[in-house]
Design a protein around this motif. Sequence first.
Motif, short mmCIF file in Angstrom:
data_model
loop_
_atom_site.label_atom_id
_atom_site.label_comp_id
_atom_site.label_asym_id
_atom_site.label_seq_id
_atom_site.Cartn_x
_atom_site.Cartn_y
_atom_site.Cartn_z
N LEU A 5 0.83 -1.21 0.00
CA LEU A 5 0.00 0.00 0.00
C LEU A 5 0.86 1.26 0.00
CD1 LEU A 5 -2.81 -1.05 2.52
CD2 LEU A 5 -2.90 -1.00 0.02
N ILE A 6 1.99 1.23 0.72
CA ILE A 6 2.90 2.37 0.70
C ILE A 6 3.41 2.61 -0.72
CG2 ILE A 6 5.20 3.15 1.43
CD1 ILE A 6 4.69 1.81 4.12
N ARG A 26 -4.02 4.42 8.09
CA ARG A 26 -4.40 5.50 9.03
C ARG A 26 -3.66 6.80 8.70
NH1 ARG A 26 -3.86 0.88 12.19
NH2 ARG A 26 -5.79 0.20 13.21
N ILE A 27 -3.72 7.15 7.43
CA ILE A 27 -3.04 8.37 6.97
C ILE A 27 -4.05 9.52 6.93
CG2 ILE A 27 -1.92 9.48 5.00
CD1 ILE A 27 -0.61 6.88 4.34
N CYS A 59 -11.09 1.85 -11.63
CA CYS A 59 -11.91 1.68 -10.44
C CYS A 59 -11.16 0.89 -9.36
CB CYS A 59 -13.21 0.96 -10.79
SG CYS A 59 -14.34 1.93 -11.83
N LEU A 60 -10.44 -0.15 -9.79
CA LEU A 60 -9.66 -0.94 -8.84
C LEU A 60 -8.58 -0.10 -8.17
CD1 LEU A 60 -9.08 -3.74 -7.64
CD2 LEU A 60 -7.54 -4.16 -9.56
N LEU A 61 -7.94 0.76 -8.95
CA LEU A 61 -6.92 1.64 -8.39
C LEU A 61 -7.53 2.62 -7.40
CD1 LEU A 61 -3.98 2.63 -8.40
CD2 LEU A 61 -4.57 4.11 -10.34
N GLY A 78 -8.28 4.39 -1.70
CA GLY A 78 -9.13 4.62 -0.54
C GLY A 78 -8.82 3.66 0.60
N TYR A 79 -8.61 2.38 0.26
CA TYR A 79 -8.29 1.40 1.30
C TYR A 79 -6.95 1.70 1.94
CZ TYR A 79 -7.26 -3.08 3.51
OH TYR A 79 -6.93 -4.05 4.42
#
Length: 478
Positions: free
Chosen positions: A94-95, A330-331, A316-318, A323-324
């Motif tokens: 995710l980073i 927790r940013i 859409c997946l991106l 968002g996730y």
Amino acid sequence: MTSGTGTAQDTDTVGAGDTGTGRLRPPLTRSRIVLWAAGLAALALTAAAAVSIEFGIGALVDGFDDVVNLVERMLPPRMDDPPRIASLALETLLIAVLGTVFATTISVPLAFLAARNTAPNTFVYTLARGIITFCRAVPDLVFAVLFVRAMGIGVLPGVLALALHSVGMLGKLFADAIEQSEAGPREAVRSTGAGPVRELVNGVLPQVVPSWISTFVYRIDINLRTSVVLGFVGAGGIGFALQDALRGLVYNRALGIVLVIIVIIAALELASIAIRRLLLRPADRGGERGQPSVGTGPRVTPPWTTERLSKAAFACLLAVAIGYAFVSLRINPLDVFTSLGDVVDVAGRLVPPDFTMVGDQLGEAVVETLAIGMVATAIGVVLSLPIGLLAARNVAPHRAVYWAARSLVLVVRAIPELILAVVFVAAIGLGPIAGACALGLGSIGFLGKLVADAAEEIDPGPREAVRSVGGGWWKELF
């Protein structure tokens, strides 16, 4: 008489490059002279660099037993606390995604200002190119340390460090793609009376978006590996766990973490291959294309083909992943602005630069660094060209060869250079040779993938022409 005339015509066609045996040679143009001169200069500089750092195969052979001993200590791989490792691996991914998205957001407008054919004036062009060069020149670790000192340990410093450093690559490649776009569509849009923004959106973007998407996906791959190393300085991710394993000399646990990284990069590689096939596939034809729907005005809506649906699904997946990432990591985006004063304060301590600690060794260190880079790049090129060509689907002689070469490139790309450096330091000892070998072997993952991707994009016409006259695989290749 007819025969003589035909011979004369053939001779004129061959031109001055004829050797007398019917063989054709390309003309000696200025570009060929510059290319050969640059190649010879690169070879000479590489040889001089190898001599300056005393690079030799003998040192590698002598240290082979030490490498074997280190590898034995890594086997079998061990995985302690799998749930924690899985959580850190997801955090690392995710980073990388979020850092690449931030970098893309900055790079898109910057690229239009840094392209000669879209920049409003020379001053803006030079300034934009300067910003891109600065971001590329400052190492990501320096950015990470800066943000960690200003914001504290966490994932946000890692995201920001990846984003700023990625601007150096994305901004340059985005701008280069804009400069290579054709002027015809822009002129057509301008002829309708559209303004400058419309001209860029309708005349330039459709040409460069496929290249941008490919570069974006590839940068996520790079940032995933980089984010592992950033974890060593407290920037979050699986680098924390890898640092603990290496610091405690628990090499089998470190290998287990590396295997997790390989799995993540393998998944990204499969996604990258699917996206590239979508972008490189010819436009749909016939019934698939359909008829565009015309509304009440002159605007024409493009049809929802399979290609367009796939691209919309990817977008859409991106968006969901972004968002996730904000929720999972927790940013709080406001932290970037509230910490701006601390960042400026920490950055201000870097100015003015102080060279008293290095003294007279600075020049020597710079030369040694350049020599390591030259030798490492030469090693990477020599190894990456054959591996990269075999990793191209349209070049590999057999499917098994293709997958074997792709797997090799993927595995090398998944191993952080830090791990490779540990292996070579154990074999050779401290010094520039270990660094050159680690960087050279690690560059196979970067250069090998670039060679393979470039080969898959080539026009099949010349290969088909060689095949039509009976040329085999080697003839097609060369």
